[in-house]
Design an enzyme around this catalytic site. Structure first.
Site, mmCIF file in Angstrom:
data_model
loop_
_atom_site.group_PDB
_atom_site.id
_atom_site.type_symbol
_atom_site.label_atom_id
_atom_site.label_comp_id
_atom_site.label_asym_id
_atom_site.label_seq_id
_atom_site.Cartn_x
_atom_site.Cartn_y
_atom_site.Cartn_z
ATOM 1 C CG ASP A 25 7.317 7.491 1.683
ATOM 2 O OD1 ASP A 25 7.681 8.406 0.914
ATOM 3 O OD2 ASP A 25 7.433 6.293 1.402
ATOM 4 C CB ALA A 74 -0.922 0.005 1.213
ATOM 5 C CE LYS A 75 5.382 4.825 -0.189
ATOM 6 N NZ LYS A 75 6.445 4.045 0.444
ATOM 7 N N GLY A 76 0.381 5.807 0.648
ATOM 8 C CA GLY A 76 -0.512 6.940 0.831
ATOM 9 C C GLY A 76 0.240 8.247 0.712
#
Length: 424
Positions: free
Chosen positions: A154, A113-115
């Site tokens: 991140d 996943a990434k946001g």
């Protein structure tokens, strides 16, 4: 802030398309059937949210946030949240897919996943950033969860933001839920060894590759593009093992010293100089683009995406590239590097030390028991070395680059798990 559909940028390759081109090559090599190919190429879930935030001057500003879950086949999805003006849906989709392959290649039971939130945290006060972080967490409340989707730091985020996310999620649950995020402060359940984990993984990958290439670390020179957390830790740990770091760079420029740059001095200078190398006395300032083309044994791109491209790949003189950043090499550059016998340890393997120790943090939170730094480092080093050897073995078997080999290892693991779970 209205949503703007990302469009191709003329001088920069689309990161999602770069990822997909490698995925396609690896899928063909594996003989992946159409059903699994179509499942794995498409994100499982994409969320775009508007985040109204009260600014310090009393005005209301609306930010745009994203969360993409690429896969949850191996387990709960895992991936960072970045705060940056460059955040867009295609970038987040690419990074989410990279996380799927990264977790699979190091055999961790997570999906990808990434946001991200499109914002400039450097121009915002701590209070504004906290309100933005909490608003994002509220909007993602039904997506996040220690058994569903686990955020991490991140670009533009760190332990502080993870503490706010954990707290906001815990308030909604009516209890403390440490395991909902990783990269937390140590006092809130963060893991020892997490800060240096990604840079340490880059170091382990570099030394493993140098061993295969018969490069003696004590005779080797290295250039590092990007001197943030990953680049500085990789440089410090490689220097401790005999490698001479002759060039480093950050947003202020690039710095070169053929006799070697003392990593402790560079890190101390940066930390005491508003986080920048500007004016660093231990090296001469050079053009940042020149750093990539220096006569060195090892090049570590540890900054942003697409810095090694079709335009400059043929000019690179390093024998070994170890990717500390996500997506620093464009798909069109891969063939040029391979043709020139440049060995590139891909991002989904080289910088997987971070997600490995994030996994350890999650495990410790679930156990309610903290490990020592020595145990964390020992287990992380073993996973990174084992994963490198597996990818190298597959590259020899299929006669492909390490990048495609890493994708083969990852895709085979995810597709096999998909079959055992019965598909859809």
């Amino acid at each position: 802030m209205g949503y703007i559909e990302p469009a191709p940028i003329k001088d920069k390759e689309n990161p999602f398309e770069s990822m997909m081109s490698r995925f396609h090559i690896a899928a063909q090599a594996l003989g992946l059937d159409d059903e699994i190919y179509n499942v794995l190429k498409s994100p499982y879930k994409q969320a775009i949210v508007s985040l109204p935030v009260t600014m310090d001057d009393g005005s209301i500003k609306v930010f745009e946030g994203y969360r993409v879950i690429h896969s949850n086949i191996l387990g709960p999805s895992k991936g960072g949240v970045r705060f940056d003006m460059g955040v867009n849906l295609d970038e987040v989709k690419a990074l989410a897919a990279w996380m799927t392959w990264k977790c699979a290649v190091v055999d961790i039971p997570y999906g990808g996943a990434k946001g991200g939130i499109k914002c400039d945290p450097r121009s915002m006060s701590p209070g504004e950033i906290e309100r933005l972080t909490r608003a994002y967490t509220q909007n993602m409340h039904e997506i996040f969860g220690p058994d569903r989707d686990i955020p991490a730091p991140d670009m533009g985020t760190g332990p502080r933001e993870m503490a706010w996310m954990m707290d906001e999620y815990s308030r909604a649950q009516g209890m403390t839920v440490n395991a909902v995020v990783t990269g937390k402060p140590i006092v809130l359940g963060g893991s020892l060894g997490r800060t240096e984990a990604t840079g340490r993984g880059v170091m382990i990958s570099a030394l493993a590759a140098m061993e295969k290439m018969k490069i003696n670390p004590f005779n080797a020179k290295c250039a590092i593009q990007g001197f943030g957390n990953v680049g500085s830790w990789a440089g410090k740990l490689l220097e401790e093992r005999g490698v001479s770091i002759v060039a480093i760079s950050d947003v202020s420029g690039a710095y070169y010293n053929d006799g070697g740059i003392n990593m402790n001095e560079a890190i101390e200078y940066r930390n005491n100089n508003n986080g920048q190398l500007e004016g660093f006395p231990g090296a001469e300032k050079i053009d940042p683009d020149e750093l990539l083309l220096l006569e060195v044994d090892v090049l570590i791109p540890a900054a942003k995406e697409d810095v090694i491209t079709f335009d400059n790949a043929a000019k690179i003189k390093a024998k070994l590239i170890v990717e500390g950043a996500n997506g620093p090499t464009s798909a069109r550059a891969d063939a040029i590097l391979q043709e020139n016998d440049v060995l590139a340890v891909p991002d989904i393997l080289a910088n997987a030390g971070g997600v490995t120790v994030s996994y350890f943090e999650w495990v410790q939170n679930r156990l309610g028991y903290k490990w020592t730094r020595e145990r964390v480092n020992r287990r992380s080093d073993r996973i990174m070395k084992t994963s490198f050897n597996k990818v190298y073995e597959i590259s020899q078997e299929y006669k492909v680059s390490l990048r495609i080999a890493a994708y083969i290892v990852a895709i085979e693991k995810v597709s096999t798990t998909y079959k055992y779970r019965g598909g859809f």
